[in-house]
Design a protein around this motif. Structure first.
Motif, mmCIF file in Angstrom:
data_model
loop_
_atom_site.group_PDB
_atom_site.id
_atom_site.type_symbol
_atom_site.label_atom_id
_atom_site.label_comp_id
_atom_site.label_asym_id
_atom_site.label_seq_id
_atom_site.Cartn_x
_atom_site.Cartn_y
_atom_site.Cartn_z
ATOM 1 N N GLY A 1 38.745 -34.486 7.229
ATOM 2 C CA GLY A 1 37.178 -35.039 7.418
ATOM 3 C C GLY A 1 36.784 -34.535 8.462
ATOM 4 O O GLY A 1 35.321 -35.213 9.075
ATOM 5 N N ARG A 2 37.294 -33.821 9.505
ATOM 6 C CA ARG A 2 36.491 -33.540 10.816
ATOM 7 C C ARG A 2 35.672 -32.219 10.704
ATOM 8 O O ARG A 2 36.091 -31.336 9.956
ATOM 9 N N LYS A 3 34.685 -32.196 11.338
ATOM 10 C CA LYS A 3 33.768 -30.976 11.085
ATOM 11 C C LYS A 3 34.202 -30.005 12.158
ATOM 12 O O LYS A 3 34.392 -30.208 13.269
ATOM 13 N N VAL A 4 34.282 -28.752 11.331
ATOM 14 C CA VAL A 4 34.801 -27.759 12.286
ATOM 15 C C VAL A 4 33.592 -26.504 12.309
ATOM 16 O O VAL A 4 33.797 -25.632 12.954
ATOM 17 N N ALA A 5 32.758 -26.902 11.591
ATOM 18 C CA ALA A 5 31.606 -25.734 11.439
ATOM 19 C C ALA A 5 30.292 -26.107 11.023
ATOM 20 O O ALA A 5 30.294 -27.173 10.313
ATOM 21 N N GLY A 6 29.284 -25.847 11.606
ATOM 22 C CA GLY A 6 28.020 -25.974 11.087
ATOM 23 C C GLY A 6 27.175 -24.667 10.960
ATOM 24 O O GLY A 6 27.623 -23.748 11.684
ATOM 25 N N MET A 7 26.481 -24.671 9.907
ATOM 26 C CA MET A 7 25.783 -23.573 9.553
ATOM 27 C C MET A 7 24.243 -23.692 9.450
ATOM 28 O O MET A 7 23.546 -24.941 9.134
ATOM 29 N N LEU A 8 23.508 -22.802 10.046
ATOM 30 C CA LEU A 8 22.107 -22.927 10.119
ATOM 31 C C LEU A 8 21.448 -21.534 9.583
ATOM 32 O O LEU A 8 21.678 -20.560 10.212
ATOM 33 N N THR A 9 20.559 -21.623 8.624
ATOM 34 C CA THR A 9 20.023 -20.520 8.089
ATOM 35 C C THR A 9 18.549 -20.318 8.309
ATOM 36 O O THR A 9 17.708 -21.396 8.210
ATOM 37 N N GLU A 10 17.930 -19.196 8.993
ATOM 38 C CA GLU A 10 16.376 -19.461 9.334
ATOM 39 C C GLU A 10 15.894 -18.008 8.774
ATOM 40 O O GLU A 10 16.716 -16.973 8.801
ATOM 41 N N ALA A 11 14.628 -18.210 8.160
ATOM 42 C CA ALA A 11 14.148 -17.036 7.525
ATOM 43 C C ALA A 11 12.836 -16.725 7.812
ATOM 44 O O ALA A 11 11.973 -17.755 8.360
ATOM 45 N N ARG A 12 12.393 -15.630 7.662
ATOM 46 C CA ARG A 12 10.877 -15.369 8.055
ATOM 47 C C ARG A 12 10.368 -14.861 6.570
ATOM 48 O O ARG A 12 10.866 -13.937 6.153
ATOM 49 N N LEU A 13 9.388 -15.560 6.214
ATOM 50 C CA LEU A 13 8.820 -15.396 4.886
ATOM 51 C C LEU A 13 7.662 -14.745 4.622
ATOM 52 O O LEU A 13 6.548 -15.281 5.542
ATOM 53 N N ASP A 14 7.482 -13.926 3.973
ATOM 54 C CA ASP A 14 6.005 -13.439 3.365
ATOM 55 C C ASP A 14 5.657 -14.307 2.040
ATOM 56 O O ASP A 14 6.702 -14.800 1.607
ATOM 57 N N SER A 15 4.543 -14.108 1.497
ATOM 58 C CA SER A 15 4.225 -15.113 0.423
ATOM 59 C C SER A 15 5.186 -14.566 -0.863
ATOM 60 O O SER A 15 5.736 -15.556 -1.385
ATOM 61 N N ASP A 16 5.664 -13.340 -0.708
ATOM 62 C CA ASP A 16 6.439 -13.190 -2.236
ATOM 63 C C ASP A 16 7.895 -12.633 -1.681
ATOM 64 O O ASP A 16 8.577 -12.254 -2.521
ATOM 65 N N SER A 17 8.223 -12.432 -0.423
ATOM 66 C CA SER A 17 9.316 -11.855 -0.055
ATOM 67 C C SER A 17 9.916 -12.594 1.226
ATOM 68 O O SER A 17 9.421 -12.912 2.204
ATOM 69 N N VAL A 18 11.370 -12.498 1.431
ATOM 70 C CA VAL A 18 11.949 -12.936 2.497
ATOM 71 C C VAL A 18 12.307 -11.627 3.454
ATOM 72 O O VAL A 18 12.738 -10.539 2.917
ATOM 73 N N ARG A 19 11.342 -11.530 4.354
ATOM 74 C CA ARG A 19 11.528 -10.389 5.294
ATOM 75 C C ARG A 19 12.754 -10.325 6.058
ATOM 76 O O ARG A 19 13.231 -9.119 6.402
ATOM 77 N N GLU A 20 13.188 -11.514 6.692
ATOM 78 C CA GLU A 20 14.261 -11.444 7.862
ATOM 79 C C GLU A 20 15.076 -12.674 7.618
ATOM 80 O O GLU A 20 14.387 -13.925 7.224
ATOM 81 N N LEU A 21 16.160 -12.588 7.629
ATOM 82 C CA LEU A 21 16.896 -13.688 7.455
ATOM 83 C C LEU A 21 18.178 -13.827 8.527
ATOM 84 O O LEU A 21 18.957 -12.667 8.757
ATOM 85 N N VAL A 22 18.415 -14.832 9.044
ATOM 86 C CA VAL A 22 19.386 -14.974 9.914
ATOM 87 C C VAL A 22 20.383 -16.209 9.703
ATOM 88 O O VAL A 22 19.770 -17.213 9.495
ATOM 89 N N PHE A 23 21.796 -15.779 9.532
ATOM 90 C CA PHE A 23 22.544 -16.888 9.189
ATOM 91 C C PHE A 23 23.316 -17.283 10.664
ATOM 92 O O PHE A 23 23.955 -16.243 11.074
ATOM 93 N N GLY A 24 23.243 -18.487 11.097
ATOM 94 C CA GLY A 24 23.942 -18.841 12.456
ATOM 95 C C GLY A 24 25.125 -19.748 11.862
ATOM 96 O O GLY A 24 25.251 -20.500 11.124
ATOM 97 N N LEU A 25 26.301 -19.517 12.589
ATOM 98 C CA LEU A 25 27.607 -20.167 12.291
ATOM 99 C C LEU A 25 28.406 -20.555 13.643
ATOM 100 O O LEU A 25 28.359 -19.709 14.599
ATOM 101 N N GLY A 26 28.562 -21.712 13.892
ATOM 102 C CA GLY A 26 29.401 -22.361 14.843
ATOM 103 C C GLY A 26 30.477 -22.715 14.274
ATOM 104 O O GLY A 26 30.679 -23.592 13.482
ATOM 105 N N LEU A 27 31.779 -21.924 14.624
ATOM 106 C CA LEU A 27 33.068 -22.400 14.244
ATOM 107 C C LEU A 27 34.126 -22.833 15.117
ATOM 108 O O LEU A 27 34.184 -21.885 16.154
#
Ligand code: ATP
Length: 297
Positions: A155-181
């Motif tokens: 039950g110890r936390k080994v990783a956190g994830m963070l997803t950030e996106a730049r969105l247009d109205s109809d499309s995801v233009r840029e996606l960054v997946f961050g991981l600390g492990l």
């Protein structure tokens, strides 16, 4: 789900620490010229290597280098891998404790051109792909605590994830997946405030980890997971993996983020990756984001 729209391309920066970082370009054949130009500007010496059977570019940047979102847009998909970082953060700007070395601080940038609604299960899928990789390569079964934590069997936390996106109205233009492990380190090495809750793969395994080898293997596994997500083939194995790694199934929890917290028994997730809570009287509540606290039985 932790995707959010971010600030305009010209203002967002990835600032790496004074330590060295490694830049990995995935399947770079068609834009080798652009990468060469970037490398020159940053003073990066790069060479081709293979990760996961794909052609990639690799470089080590001089201390204090920065990559802007603009570059990410041109170059994506690629990974930035830092040996250390000064401003690691998780959800809601929470601090991610980042030891000087021995761990994985990783950002993967993609340019997906998919409708925003298809993005919803993305963070969970990447977390499951990581669980699956760690189980296969190290024989360690991690658990995924909805929505973005990975835990060791104790039950110890080994990783956190963070997803950030730049969105247009109809499309995801840029996606960054961050991981600390957390690859290495013992509980005593963590700051007091997370000493009781944080763990590392090495501590859980009771055996040393080859940091470089593991970093390369994780990047390859996550890029592969991205391909499956983009193609749509991810959904074939998602449910089974979820059932295998979900640590909240059947647990009594309280979920809060903004507004009143909701209490209930966890009854899995829906197609979009939202948490389903049985909240009494036969009612079900769907929670798309929030912070989960386990309630005492
Ligand atoms: P949680 O669910 O763990 O309360 P969160 O999912 O809302 O937190 P995250 O963005 O995943 O937040 O991670 C930030 C939190 O993780 C911090 O507030 C701290 O409690 C914990 N933390 C910070 N650094 C580490 C680390 N290196 N290893 C394990 N846990 C950490």
């Amino acid at each position: 789900m932790t995707a959010s729209s971010s600030s305009p391309a010209s203002t967002a920066k990835v600032t790496v620490s004074p330590e060295e970082f490694t830049f990995v370009k995935y399947d770079a054949a068609e834009i080798a010229g652009i990468v060469a130009d970037l490398a020159e500007r940053l003073g990066v010496a790069y060479r081709r290597i293979r990760i996961g059977g794909q052609r990639t570019l690799w470089g080590s940047c001089s201390p204090g280098g920065t990559l802007s979102f603009n570059w990410r847009l041109v170059l994506a998909p690629f990974a930035v891998l830092a040996r250390s970082q000064r401003a690691g953060r998780g959800r809601l700007g929470r601090k991610w404790h980042s030891a000087q070395s021995g761990n994985l601080y990783l950002s993967l940038a993609f340019r997906p051109f998919i409708p925003p609604e298809r993005l919803k299960p993305f963070t969970l899928w990447m977390g499951l792909a990581l669980c699956s990789h760690v189980e296969k390569s190290l024989g360690l079964k991690l658990g995924l605590k909805w929505p973005n934590d990975l835990q060791t069997p104790d039950g110890r936390k080994v990783a956190g994830m963070l997803t950030e996106a730049r969105l247009d109205s109809d499309s995801v233009r840029e996606l960054v997946f961050g991981l600390g492990l957390n690859l290495t380190g013992q509980p005593k090495d963590f700051p007091a405030e997370i000493r009781a809750t944080a763990g590392s793969l090495e501590a859980a395994l009771g055996a040393p980890i080859d940091v470089n080898r593991e970093a390369a293997a994780v990047i390859a596994a996550l890029f592969h997971a991205w391909e499956q997500f983009e193609e749509g083939t991810w959904s074939r194995s998602f449910r089974k993996l979820w059932q295998s790694h979900d640590v909240l199934a059947g647990k009594s929890v309280r979920v809060g983020l903004r507004g009143d917290p909701v209490a209930g028994i966890v009854d899995g997730i829906d197609e979009e990756g939202s948490l389903i809570l049985r909240t009494g009287g036969g009612r079900k509540t769907i929670v798309s984001s929030g912070e989960v606290t386990l309630r005492k039985p």
